[in-house]
Design a protein around this motif. Structure first.
Motif, mmCIF file in Angstrom:
data_model
loop_
_atom_site.group_PDB
_atom_site.id
_atom_site.type_symbol
_atom_site.label_atom_id
_atom_site.label_comp_id
_atom_site.label_asym_id
_atom_site.label_seq_id
_atom_site.Cartn_x
_atom_site.Cartn_y
_atom_site.Cartn_z
ATOM 1 N N ASN A 1 5.142 -5.110 -6.209
ATOM 2 C CA ASN A 1 4.217 -4.361 -7.094
ATOM 3 C C ASN A 1 2.697 -4.024 -6.665
ATOM 4 O O ASN A 1 2.204 -2.929 -7.048
ATOM 5 C CB ASN A 1 4.242 -5.423 -8.265
ATOM 6 N N ASP A 2 2.180 -4.847 -5.732
ATOM 7 C CA ASP A 2 0.836 -4.508 -5.347
ATOM 8 C C ASP A 2 1.244 -3.267 -4.569
ATOM 9 O O ASP A 2 0.131 -2.597 -4.314
ATOM 10 C CB ASP A 2 0.241 -6.056 -4.532
ATOM 11 N N ALA A 3 2.011 -3.278 -3.702
ATOM 12 C CA ALA A 3 2.006 -1.977 -2.802
ATOM 13 C C ALA A 3 2.077 -0.705 -3.539
ATOM 14 O O ALA A 3 1.269 0.031 -3.155
ATOM 15 C CB ALA A 3 3.375 -2.225 -1.914
ATOM 16 N N ILE A 4 2.985 -0.664 -4.829
ATOM 17 C CA ILE A 4 2.922 0.462 -5.598
ATOM 18 C C ILE A 4 1.631 0.701 -6.267
ATOM 19 O O ILE A 4 1.168 1.877 -6.359
ATOM 20 C CB ILE A 4 4.055 -0.061 -6.770
ATOM 21 N N GLU A 5 1.018 -0.399 -6.488
ATOM 22 C CA GLU A 5 -0.635 -0.205 -7.091
ATOM 23 C C GLU A 5 -1.355 0.375 -6.297
ATOM 24 O O GLU A 5 -2.087 1.264 -6.308
ATOM 25 C CB GLU A 5 -0.904 -1.380 -7.655
ATOM 26 N N ARG B 1 -0.756 3.955 -5.511
ATOM 27 C CA ARG B 1 -1.111 5.131 -6.494
ATOM 28 C C ARG B 1 -2.460 5.098 -6.416
ATOM 29 O O ARG B 1 -3.257 6.140 -6.986
ATOM 30 C CB ARG B 1 -0.780 4.423 -7.801
ATOM 31 N N LYS B 2 -3.271 4.259 -5.890
ATOM 32 C CA LYS B 2 -4.681 4.438 -5.765
ATOM 33 C C LYS B 2 -5.148 4.954 -4.515
ATOM 34 O O LYS B 2 -6.331 5.232 -3.885
ATOM 35 C CB LYS B 2 -5.340 2.738 -6.004
ATOM 36 N N ASP B 3 -4.009 5.197 -3.585
ATOM 37 C CA ASP B 3 -4.357 6.011 -2.252
ATOM 38 C C ASP B 3 -5.209 4.968 -1.293
ATOM 39 O O ASP B 3 -5.832 5.309 -0.431
ATOM 40 C CB ASP B 3 -5.173 7.331 -2.385
ATOM 41 N N ASN B 4 -4.672 3.603 -1.432
ATOM 42 C CA ASN B 4 -5.401 2.566 -0.697
ATOM 43 C C ASN B 4 -4.358 2.088 0.408
ATOM 44 O O ASN B 4 -3.587 1.452 0.566
ATOM 45 C CB ASN B 4 -5.631 1.415 -1.388
ATOM 46 N N GLU B 5 -4.485 3.029 1.667
ATOM 47 C CA GLU B 5 -3.646 3.150 2.765
ATOM 48 C C GLU B 5 -3.471 1.523 3.382
ATOM 49 O O GLU B 5 -2.410 1.143 3.815
ATOM 50 C CB GLU B 5 -4.044 3.859 3.859
ATOM 51 N N ASP B 6 -4.766 0.980 3.561
ATOM 52 C CA ASP B 6 -4.818 -0.237 4.228
ATOM 53 C C ASP B 6 -3.888 -1.391 3.487
ATOM 54 O O ASP B 6 -3.198 -2.032 4.179
ATOM 55 C CB ASP B 6 -6.229 -0.946 4.354
ATOM 56 N N ASP B 7 -4.180 -1.311 1.892
ATOM 57 C CA ASP B 7 -3.441 -2.290 1.276
ATOM 58 C C ASP B 7 -1.812 -2.070 1.303
ATOM 59 O O ASP B 7 -1.072 -2.879 0.991
ATOM 60 C CB ASP B 7 -3.969 -2.390 -0.134
ATOM 61 N N VAL B 8 -1.529 -0.769 1.156
ATOM 62 C CA VAL B 8 -0.168 -0.540 1.038
ATOM 63 C C VAL B 8 0.587 -0.871 2.655
ATOM 64 O O VAL B 8 1.742 -1.326 2.525
ATOM 65 C CB VAL B 8 -0.085 1.339 1.186
ATOM 66 N N LEU B 9 -0.181 -0.634 3.527
ATOM 67 C CA LEU B 9 0.436 -1.326 5.003
ATOM 68 C C LEU B 9 0.476 -2.801 4.882
ATOM 69 O O LEU B 9 1.443 -3.250 5.355
ATOM 70 C CB LEU B 9 -0.520 -0.708 5.987
ATOM 71 N N LEU B 10 -0.479 -3.351 4.329
ATOM 72 C CA LEU B 10 -0.664 -4.710 4.218
ATOM 73 C C LEU B 10 0.596 -5.384 3.737
ATOM 74 O O LEU B 10 1.214 -6.142 4.135
ATOM 75 C CB LEU B 10 -1.806 -5.199 3.771
#
Length: 521
Positions: free
Chosen positions: A328-332, A335-344
């Motif tokens: 869920n957090d990766a999807i969010e 959607r916010k274009d937050n590359e660092d968090d998507v990778l994390l």
């Protein structure tokens, strides 16, 4: 209206090529084809790339027979796809239109519906013939824009360039570069445009930018292809999906991750959470995966990763609450274009399921993993593994001298071999490029096509003995000799398909066809 995402399964071609050195036998493939028929993938990539060479070289099997057997079982339930290197087809040399015509016609008649066509230099002129013949014989032309990055210049590089009046080049691989290539391909008749990230070096943020750019400016569907080697794969696929890509390339669980593509099972979970339909029978996928586990054990001596992913059935198995939150957090974050968090979050998901860790060496070197291993193997063979760092440091300069080609097969191997040669030159007190390879000379001449930036005429004169570019000229092409096997009383190649094998793989096909004819007697 519910959004649908199409899936191209890579397991039987790119998956096994990336993870198991293309060693799956026909018998192993036959065991899983009935389940594939039930799975209902939009497309299955089953041929091309290293498959035709490898099945003859290592398995003593007929590549045309492999394709026809797969087609006989799958029928119209999925489109069969193949990978072609444009004018180079499956080989490493340019071929004439006559050869390209025969190859495309026979491939489509044998079952191929989609031909993914790319050129190692992103030279659109090199794929025009294949597009034309694929469409002439009723296939879909999937044209791939190869992702590439500009060389990384250190602070020392920039200072030295400024001091000696040699300014560094302006960025080449920009949005405009990639979109121009895609538009040119679309204008030539492409039915699909693929963003092809063969090295896995396309980070999630850049993926989002390119997908949005292509979706806004192209009329045909956009496919996204990547690998997981340096750790971007799953996160980049998620970014592509969130930003509207039409098709993504995946492999099945036990053949996914690491040097291969992301797992469809993880993509399925993401899509289910976002309300996106895949139209794939995941129960059939689970049946395929059970067979793949046994096949992977059989292929253990070729297994690149060695560690197996944690068993998981996305239809029946419940995900622990904390891991579910990561999805869920990766999807969010996507959607916010937050590359660092998507990778994390994607790395946390992959770690939980025991997929291979990111290869930081490949990420930092910014070269394909296969190119790195090629350099290591070369140096080991000549007993000079101590020159690895030197050879790696020379790659950006060799690449710049050769016109800044993308690092794609076969060009990445040519650059790798030349970097090793230059390292040896320096070590032995000789001028670099003291002994350029024939392939490097051909690249600098222009025989492989137009490079992203022009080769300096003075450098071309030094390497190839000419100042002006000399494109490939097929007028002097000579077909391979097709001798009569006197002891058997038959010709080596007895039909067009065998003749094509002989043209593309002269040495390997000669050995294979001789064995086949001898066995038949």
């Amino acid at each position: 209206m519910v959004r649908k995402l199409l899936i191209r399964d890579l397991t039987l071609r790119d998956g096994q090529q990336s993870a198991f050195a293309t060693r799956m036998s026909q018998g192993q493939i036959d065991r899983i084809l009935p389940f594939y028929k039930d799975a209902g993938f939009y497309a299955m990539e089953v041929w091309g790339g290293a498959v035709p060479d490898s099945v003859m070289r290592y398995l003593n099997e007929d590549p045309w027979n492999r394709l026809e057997k797969i087609n006989a079982v799958i029928g119209n339930t999925s489109k069969l796809a193949a990978l072609s290197r444009g004018r180079n087809l499956f080989g490493y040399n340019p071929y004439t239109d006559e050869i390209i015509d025969g190859f495309c016609r026979n491939a489509i008649q044998s079952g191929i519906s989609i031909m993914r066509i790319f050129d190692a230099l992103n030279d659109v002129d090199n794929i025009k013939s294949t597009i034309r013949y694929v469409k002439k014989y009723g296939g879909k032309a999937d044209c791939a824009v190869c992702y590439a990055i500009d060389p990384h210049h250190s602070a020392v590089d920039r200072i030295m360039a400024a001091l000696y009046g040699h300014p560094l080049h302006k960025p080449v691989f920009t949005d405009d570069y990639f979109l121009t290539k895609a538009r040119q391909m679309e204008a030539q008749g492409a039915d699909i445009i693929t963003i092809k990230d063969m090295s896995g070096l396309l980070p999630p943020g850049r993926t989002a930018e390119l997908v949005r750019l292509f979706k806004k400016n192209l009329k045909v569907p956009v496919d996204f292809h990547t690998h997981c080697t340096p750790g971007y794969g799953l996160a980049s696929v998620l970014m592509a999906i969130v930003n509207g890509v039409d098709i993504v390339d995946t492999s099945i669980w036990n053949f996914a991750g690491g040097p291969s593509a992301p797992a469809i099972e993880l993509v399925y979970i993401f899509c289910r959470k976002m309300g996106i339909e895949l139209d794939v029978n995941m129960e059939a996928v689970a049946n395929i995966n059970a067979q793949l586990l046994e096949i992977r054990k059989e292929l253990s001596s070729f297994d690149v990763s060695k560690s197996y992913p944690r068993y998981f059935d996305p239809v029946d198995d419940k995900i622990p609450a904390e891991i579910n939150r990561f999805f869920n957090d990766a999807i969010e974050a996507a959607r916010k274009d937050n590359e660092d968090d998507v990778l994390l979050y994607c790395h946390a998901i992959e770690e939980y399921f025991n997929f291979p860790e990111p290869d930081d060496l490949v990420r930092k070197a910014q070269i394909p993993g296969c190119m790195y291993t090629h350099i290591v193997a070369q140096l080991k063979q000549i007993g000079r593994s101590d020159l690895l760092e030197k050879a790696m440091s020379l790659i950006p300069q060799v690449r710049m001298d050769a016109g800044l080609p993308p690092l794609v097969t076969p060009i990445c191997q040519i650059i790798a071999e030349q970097a090793v040669s230059c390292a040896l030159d320096e070590e032995n007190g000789r001028p670099v490029y003291n002994n350029p390879s024939n392939q490097f000379v051909a690249l600098v001449k222009g025989e492989y096509g137009k490079t992203p930036i022009p080769v300096d005429p003075a450098f071309r004169l030094k390497i190839a003995g000419i100042k002006e570019e000399m494109p490939y000229d097929g007028s002097g092409y000579i077909m391979q000799e097709n001798p009569v096997l006197e002891e058997l009383g038959v010709q080596l190649a007895e039909n067009e398909k065998e003749l094509l094998l002989l043209e593309l793989f002269p040495t390997v096909a000669r050995t294979f066809l001789t064995r086949q004819k001898t066995k038949r007697q």
